[in-house]
Design a protein around this motif. Structure first.
Motif, PDB file in Angstrom:
ATOM      1  N   ALA A  23       0.833  -1.207   0.000  1.00  0.00           N
ATOM      2  CA  ALA A  23       0.000   0.000   0.000  1.00  0.00           C
ATOM      3  C   ALA A  23       0.867   1.255   0.000  1.00  0.00           C
ATOM      4  N   GLU A  24       1.973   1.222   0.733  1.00  0.00           N
ATOM      5  CA  GLU A  24       2.883   2.370   0.743  1.00  0.00           C
ATOM      6  C   GLU A  24       3.452   2.624  -0.650  1.00  0.00           C
ATOM      7  N   LYS A  25       3.906   1.570  -1.306  1.00  0.00           N
ATOM      8  CA  LYS A  25       4.485   1.721  -2.650  1.00  0.00           C
ATOM      9  C   LYS A  25       3.471   2.289  -3.635  1.00  0.00           C
ATOM     10  N   THR A  56       7.290  -1.564   8.948  1.00  0.00           N
ATOM     11  CA  THR A  56       5.852  -1.734   8.716  1.00  0.00           C
ATOM     12  C   THR A  56       4.975  -0.952   9.683  1.00  0.00           C
ATOM     13  N   CYS A  57       5.548  -0.064  10.454  1.00  0.00           N
ATOM     14  CA  CYS A  57       4.766   0.775  11.364  1.00  0.00           C
ATOM     15  C   CYS A  57       3.959   1.785  10.538  1.00  0.00           C
ATOM     16  N   PRO A  58       2.638   1.820  10.703  1.00  0.00           N
ATOM     17  CA  PRO A  58       1.830   2.741   9.893  1.00  0.00           C
ATOM     18  C   PRO A  58       2.172   4.213  10.126  1.00  0.00           C
ATOM     19  N   PHE A  59       2.597   4.572  11.316  1.00  0.00           N
ATOM     20  CA  PHE A  59       2.982   5.959  11.583  1.00  0.00           C
ATOM     21  C   PHE A  59       4.296   6.298  10.887  1.00  0.00           C
ATOM     22  N   CYS A  60       5.193   5.316  10.792  1.00  0.00           N
ATOM     23  CA  CYS A  60       6.446   5.505  10.064  1.00  0.00           C
ATOM     24  C   CYS A  60       6.176   5.629   8.570  1.00  0.00           C
ATOM     25  N   VAL A  61       5.231   4.850   8.072  1.00  0.00           N
ATOM     26  CA  VAL A  61       4.832   4.935   6.665  1.00  0.00           C
ATOM     27  C   VAL A  61       4.332   6.346   6.371  1.00  0.00           C
ATOM     28  N   LYS A  62       3.542   6.890   7.281  1.00  0.00           N
ATOM     29  CA  LYS A  62       3.000   8.242   7.130  1.00  0.00           C
ATOM     30  C   LYS A  62       4.135   9.269   6.989  1.00  0.00           C
ATOM     31  N   ILE A  67       8.097  12.520   3.555  1.00  0.00           N
ATOM     32  CA  ILE A  67       9.477  12.690   3.095  1.00  0.00           C
ATOM     33  C   ILE A  67       9.549  12.543   1.576  1.00  0.00           C
ATOM     34  N   ALA A  68       8.851  11.545   1.037  1.00  0.00           N
ATOM     35  CA  ALA A  68       8.830  11.341  -0.414  1.00  0.00           C
ATOM     36  C   ALA A  68       8.130  12.504  -1.123  1.00  0.00           C
ATOM     37  N   GLU A 115       6.555  11.418  17.302  1.00  0.00           N
ATOM     38  CA  GLU A 115       5.177  11.567  16.822  1.00  0.00           C
ATOM     39  C   GLU A 115       5.144  11.952  15.340  1.00  0.00           C
ATOM     40  N   SER A 116       4.434  11.159  14.561  1.00  0.00           N
ATOM     41  CA  SER A 116       4.379  11.351  13.112  1.00  0.00           C
ATOM     42  C   SER A 116       3.819  12.711  12.729  1.00  0.00           C
ATOM     43  N   ASP A 117       2.771  13.173  13.407  1.00  0.00           N
ATOM     44  CA  ASP A 117       2.197  14.476  13.063  1.00  0.00           C
ATOM     45  C   ASP A 117       3.177  15.607  13.344  1.00  0.00           C
ATOM     46  N   ALA A 118       3.892  15.527  14.453  1.00  0.00           N
ATOM     47  CA  ALA A 118       4.881  16.561  14.790  1.00  0.00           C
ATOM     48  C   ALA A 118       6.038  16.548  13.793  1.00  0.00           C
ATOM     49  N   ILE A 119       6.480  15.364  13.418  1.00  0.00           N
ATOM     50  CA  ILE A 119       7.574  15.252  12.442  1.00  0.00           C
ATOM     51  C   ILE A 119       7.132  15.812  11.098  1.00  0.00           C
ATOM     52  N   ASN A 120       5.945  15.416  10.639  1.00  0.00           N
ATOM     53  CA  ASN A 120       5.449  15.907   9.351  1.00  0.00           C
ATOM     54  C   ASN A 120       5.268  17.420   9.361  1.00  0.00           C
ATOM     55  N   ALA A 121       4.771  17.968  10.460  1.00  0.00           N
ATOM     56  CA  ALA A 121       4.594  19.417  10.560  1.00  0.00           C
ATOM     57  C   ALA A 121       5.956  20.115  10.498  1.00  0.00           C
ATOM     58  N   TRP A 122       6.943  19.568  11.204  1.00  0.00           N
ATOM     59  CA  TRP A 122       8.283  20.148  11.195  1.00  0.00           C
ATOM     60  C   TRP A 122       8.872  20.100   9.787  1.00  0.00           C
ATOM     61  N   LEU A 123       8.757  18.956   9.123  1.00  0.00           N
ATOM     62  CA  LEU A 123       9.283  18.816   7.760  1.00  0.00           C
ATOM     63  C   LEU A 123       8.596  19.794   6.810  1.00  0.00           C
TER      64      LEU A 123
END
Length: 137
Positions: A23-25, A56-62, A67-68, A115-123
């Motif tokens: 699903a990620e790919k 395979t962590c869904p939050f890591c996939v997020k 990043i992509a 935290e995925s949301d915090a990382i994504n917001a920072w990025l």
């Protein structure tokens, strides 16, 4: 009973892991385009970043999808299978929790962002399309 429950969830993870990766790919977005100069600056800045994750962590996939989407060459470190990365995460960040973005500042200090949301917001703040600034703060 505890062993039965543990076995059930391990089996469930084995079945779902390939589904998560496929699903990620299939759903990874196309990277934004930058000028060669801007992309070179982004690549230079990303040298001080590392993402600690489980494959395979869904939050890591997020986070990997963001990043992509932003076209960032951030080093991805597997804290599940690589014992050195696992230990570095536990010692440096203080917790064995993923995803975790290690941000090494130019002036020396290291920040561990969970935290995925915090990382994504920072990025997105640092590298998003409207972001005039690329260097970590």
């Amino acid at each position: 009973m505890r062993i039965l429950i543990r076995t059930f969830f391990r089996g469930l993870r084995l079945v779902l892991a390939p589904v998560v990766l496929i699903a990620e790919k299939l759903s990874t977005p196309k990277a934004i385009e930058r000028s060669p100069e801007a992309q070179a600056e982004v690549e230079r800045t990303c040298e001080s970043l590392a993402l600690y994750q489980f494959r395979t962590c869904p939050f890591c996939v997020k986070v990997r999808k963001e990043i992509a989407r932003l076209g960032l060459p951030i080093e991805v470190r597997d804290a599940q299978l690589d014992l050195e990365h696992r230990q570095a995460l536990a010692e440096g960040g203080g917790r064995l929790k993923v995803p975790c973005l290690k941000i090494t500042r130019d002036d020396g200090p290291t920040e561990w962002l969970y935290e995925s949301d915090a990382i994504n917001a920072w990025l997105h703040r640092r590298f998003g399309e409207a972001s005039p600034q690329v260097s970590p703060q």
